[in-house]
Design an enzyme around this catalytic site. Structure first.
Site, PDB file in Angstrom:
ATOM      1  N   LYS A  34     -35.659   6.122   1.368  1.00 17.20           N
ATOM      2  CA  LYS A  34     -35.709   5.851   2.755  1.00 17.20           C
ATOM      3  C   LYS A  34     -37.120   5.342   3.297  1.00 17.20           C
ATOM      4  O   LYS A  34     -38.220   5.823   2.920  1.00 17.20           O
ATOM      5  CB  LYS A  34     -35.475   6.987   3.782  1.00 17.20           C
ATOM      6  N   GLY A  85     -18.618  34.253  36.791  1.00 17.06           N
ATOM      7  CA  GLY A  85     -19.510  33.001  37.384  1.00 17.06           C
ATOM      8  C   GLY A  85     -19.063  31.735  36.677  1.00 17.06           C
ATOM      9  O   GLY A  85     -18.216  32.199  35.667  1.00 17.06           O
ATOM     10  N   ILE A  86     -19.377  30.589  36.808  1.00 19.72           N
ATOM     11  CA  ILE A  86     -19.081  29.446  36.248  1.00 19.72           C
ATOM     12  C   ILE A  86     -19.585  29.381  34.792  1.00 19.72           C
ATOM     13  O   ILE A  86     -18.893  28.638  33.954  1.00 19.72           O
ATOM     14  CB  ILE A  86     -19.279  28.156  37.004  1.00 19.72           C
ATOM     15  N   GLU A  96     -26.030  11.140   4.834  1.00 20.62           N
ATOM     16  CA  GLU A  96     -27.371  11.473   4.285  1.00 20.62           C
ATOM     17  C   GLU A  96     -27.630  12.741   3.756  1.00 20.62           C
ATOM     18  O   GLU A  96     -27.077  13.919   4.279  1.00 20.62           O
ATOM     19  CB  GLU A  96     -28.413  11.336   5.595  1.00 20.62           C
ATOM     20  N   CYS A 116     -29.688   5.619   7.816  1.00 23.07           N
ATOM     21  CA  CYS A 116     -29.871   6.357   9.337  1.00 23.07           C
ATOM     22  C   CYS A 116     -30.963   5.790  10.214  1.00 23.07           C
ATOM     23  O   CYS A 116     -30.321   4.755  10.903  1.00 23.07           O
ATOM     24  CB  CYS A 116     -29.849   7.749   9.069  1.00 23.07           C
ATOM     25  N   LEU A 140     -18.752  38.681  30.626  1.00 24.74           N
ATOM     26  CA  LEU A 140     -17.840  37.622  31.351  1.00 24.74           C
ATOM     27  C   LEU A 140     -18.207  38.161  32.711  1.00 24.74           C
ATOM     28  O   LEU A 140     -17.609  39.011  33.248  1.00 24.74           O
ATOM     29  CB  LEU A 140     -16.300  37.534  31.109  1.00 24.74           C
ATOM     30  N   SER A 141     -18.910  37.271  33.387  1.00 26.05           N
ATOM     31  CA  SER A 141     -19.613  37.843  34.806  1.00 26.05           C
ATOM     32  C   SER A 141     -18.476  37.528  35.854  1.00 26.05           C
ATOM     33  O   SER A 141     -18.602  37.981  37.110  1.00 26.05           O
ATOM     34  CB  SER A 141     -20.820  37.235  35.038  1.00 26.05           C
ATOM     35  N   SER A 148     -20.580  31.605  32.529  1.00 22.74           N
ATOM     36  CA  SER A 148     -19.771  32.441  31.503  1.00 22.74           C
ATOM     37  C   SER A 148     -18.262  32.015  31.576  1.00 22.74           C
ATOM     38  O   SER A 148     -17.862  32.064  30.345  1.00 22.74           O
ATOM     39  CB  SER A 148     -19.748  33.851  31.839  1.00 22.74           C
TER      40      SER A 148
END
Length: 715
Positions: A113, A362-363, A44, A174, A359-360, A365
């Site tokens: 369209k 923790g999960i 499209e 679409c 980057l800490s 980052s």
């Protein structure tokens, strides 16, 4: 009748990149002809790129579209093949989203369209008007630039079909596939055998199944050949268009392209037999409906799509591959691939020199870093295949000289050149998070720095004390909630300032030019709840996980641990999520879920009910009273719902400055265009909460299972 080779394409178009878009369109046509195809369908609005937004209102956009179409018409690549091209067209001073059907330097038909996508991320009615004269056509007078190439003055414009020597083709655009009364139904009953669908459909976790089922269903009852083309890639904003071009015959997928790819052009081909459609339609009930169907205008072209019936034989590989099912990625694979492809497009098209990530340990980052590593893996795989476009982009981004022979075939080597991480510790940081950050950086190969920022935090605190004469304290040291929160926010906001400093200067430190893009790491649940500091590390250039739930991120990390051979990720899964902004004592360690007053699992439920199921406070309570009634009392459920809406409402202002995030989730709170809400609420919702309290007090307590037991059973 004979067989014909059909083509559907996925193109990595870029909004307003007319030159690049033209090159990719012509390349797709060239590949289609090489494979013997006689019909090519593109995505499209492929000439402009789908994501032009308000630029569609500018006259320049339509002007340049005609200029590009003129180049396509005069190109030798388009000789001898029927092409379906997408662009905006102004007809009688009205802007339409159109398909332009061309053959041998002639425009056969312009099809506007009729049903617009206007929910969620889509705002097509802001730019385009739907064609409302169904099964009617008018004359469209062409601009002089087209007349100079084709010799035509006017062409049919409207809702019609194209009749070739051997078959009939109809366009479905679409969103029209997703509507209850899709155009393919009436077109099919009037004899259309081939349907083209040119799409600008973006990725969303778990969405592909719905799309494929709708395409299969379109021809399962009706019979027909369905060619689905889609854009693929980041064309300038939060969306990643996930390709997956496909060809479906009589409800069966016979060819499917990739959902995620670094390719700029992907062409999907299949050989089909028109007789299969006709035999499928030989049913009495269908024939009775078709006999009374309303007629479409047919635009005739003296061209046959198919060869003679005995002109070719089927390739043995095609026979072997014929019995297969559609390919679906698991959600954790989608997270590994979609945001990674989006990040690569953003990086190469922004012409910056890489990414920087706080980057800490923790999960969240960690997940962002792992997606960046996945990006490097995809680039390395493309380089190993000899993809010269990817190799050239990687060399430029990495600062290699023009005559460099370096190949980005090692993902860790590439990460060291273009991905920078930094652990920004304070006195409140633990040894564990610092260790995890360092080990992850080593495992993925990023250029890692480690610092303590206590001196900066202390300087800010001292400045405040000097000016005001008072010295704020943490709650653990006897301070108030206001002091405690302010001292946490100082640390968080200073990390943002340092992130941009390092992003600007690290390339210079390494002897290179340019700067880095800063990555954010706030997940969708924390954004929904407002559990982050405004203008902290959540404020970045882009955020690949901003619309992904904590639950899905954990599943992704578990997947990446094994698929990417990163055992270090297990430590992130085992750790308790914590902001580490308050002092650690013998009796207190800060934990995210305790701070929020709700679990991440609960947040995912609240988020889906609020956005997807369109629930206000009261309707959310009534649904959860039924769903959670076996393990929570009505009063407990009422308190949870009220607490969520209170926190959501008073933090909604944070969504106005939310970092642009990869769109991946139906309940994203993105305030830019997906989730439009006020940002000043009556956050205590007195009327709504009073009704909840009244109903909750009147309901009996039917809970009989402990919440922990219920969670274990549901998992």
């Amino acid at each position: 009748m004979g067989h014909l080779i059909t083509v559907a394409t996925s193109l990595n178009q870029w909004a307003l990149d007319f030159e690049g878009n033209l090159e990719r369109i012509l390349e797709s046509i060239r590949i289609a002809k090489e494979r013997g195809a006689t019909l090519r369908v593109g995505p499209e609005l492929e000439i402009t790129g789908y994501g032009c937004l308000d630029h569609f209102l500018e006259g320049d956009t339509c002007l340049h579209s005609w200029e590009v179409l003129a180049k396509i018409l005069e190109s030798e690549e388009t000789e001898g093949i029927l092409c379906d091209i997408g662009m905006p067209v102004v007809h009688k001073n009205v802007i339409y989203n159109c398909r332009v059907i061309i053959y041998n330097r002639q425009i056969l038909h312009i099809r506007p369209k009729m049903w617009m996508a206007n929910n969620g991320n889509y705002r097509e009615l802001r730019y385009f008007t739907p064609w409302q004269k169904h099964r009617q056509v008018e004359d469209h007078y062409l601009p002089r630039i087209i007349h100079a190439v084709s010799g035509q003055t006017k062409v049919p414009f409207g809702d019609a079909v194209v009749s070739t020597v051997d078959t009939c083709i109809g366009v479905e655009l679409c969103e029209e596939l997703f509507t209850p009364a899709s155009p393919h139904i009436l077109m099919g009953l009037d004899g259309v055998e081939i349907f083209t669908n040119s799409s600008g459909s973006h990725h969303e976790l778990r969405k592909l199944y719905t799309r494929i089922e709708l395409i299969k269903e379109a021809t399962l009852k009706l019979g027909g050949i369905y060619l689905y083309a889609n854009q693929q890639g980041c064309d300038g904003d939060r969306l990643y268009y996930d390709g997956c071009a496909m060809i479906v015959v009589n409800g069966k997928v016979i060819a499917q392209g990739s959902q995620f790819s670094l390719n700029d052009v992907e062409v999907v081909t299949a050989t089909v037999d028109l007789e299969d459609v006709r035999s499928h339609r030989a049913i009495s009930s269908r024939s009775m409906q078709a006999a009374g169907a309303e007629r479409y205008n047919r635009i005739e072209v003296d061209f046959a799509l198919s060869a003679g019936k005995f002109d070719s034989v089927r390739d043995i590989e095609e026979l072997v591959a014929n019995d297969w099912e559609p390919k679906y990625h698991k959600p954790e694979e989608e997270i590994a691939l979609g945001p990674a492809c989006w990040m690569w497009d953003y990086l190469r098209r922004s012409r910056t020199q890489g990414y920087f990530l706080p980057l800490s340990g923790g999960i969240d980052s960690c997940a962002t870093a792992t997606i960046a590593f996945s990006m490097c893996r995809l680039v390395a795989e493309a380089a190993q295949r000899g993809d010269q476009h990817v190799i050239a982009d990687a060399r430029r981004i990495a600062g290699e000289p023009e005559d460099s022979i370096w190949l980005p075939t090692d993902p860790r080597d590439l990460a060291n050149r273009i991905f920078h991480t930094c652990y920004m510790g304070t006195e409140n940081s633990s040894v564990d998070t610092r260790k995890r950050a360092k080990e992850l950086a080593e495992a993925i190969g990023s250029y890692h720095t480690d610092l303590n920022m206590d001196s900066i935090v202390t300087a800010v605190r001292n400045l405040f004390a000097l000016v005001t004469g008072v010295n704020p304290q943490f709650r653990a040291h006897g301070g108030s909630n206001a002091e405690n929160l302010a001292l946490q926010n100082i640390q968080a906001r200073l990390r943002m300032v340092l992130s941009y400093l390092f992003a600007q200067l690290l390339p210079w430190v390494r002897g290179r030019n340019g700067g880095l893009l800063v990555l954010g790491s706030a997940n969708v649940d924390e954004s929904l709840r407002g559990y982050f500091t405004k203008y902290d590390c959540s404020s970045a250039d882009i955020n690949p996980i901003g619309a992904i739930s904590k639950v899905d991120l954990k599943k992704f990390i578990a997947y990446a641990r094994d698929a990417f051979e990163l055992p270090v990720l297990q430590g992130f899964l085992d750790a308790v999520p914590t902001a580490e902004l308050e002092p650690i004592t013998d009796t207190y360690v800060q934990a995210d879920e305790a701070d929020m007053g709700m679990t991440y699992d609960e947040l995912s439920v609240f988020g889906r009910l609020r956005k997807v199921d369109k629930c206000g406070p009261y309707s959310m309570f009534t649904k959860l009273a039924h769903q959670w009634g076996s393990f929570l009392s009505p009063l407990q459920i009422a308190e949870k719902v009220k607490h969520f809406f209170f926190e959501y409402a008073r933090n909604r202002h944070k969504m106005t400055t939310l970092t642009p995030s990869y769109h991946a989730e139906q309940y994203s709170p993105d305030d830019n265009r997906f989730d439009l809400r006020p940002f000043l609420y009556p956050s205590r919702f007195p009327w709504q909460f009073r009704k909840i309290d009244q109903v909750a007090a009147s309901l009996p307590d039917r809970s009989s299972v402990h919440p922990a037991e219920a969670k274990a059973k549901m998992e």
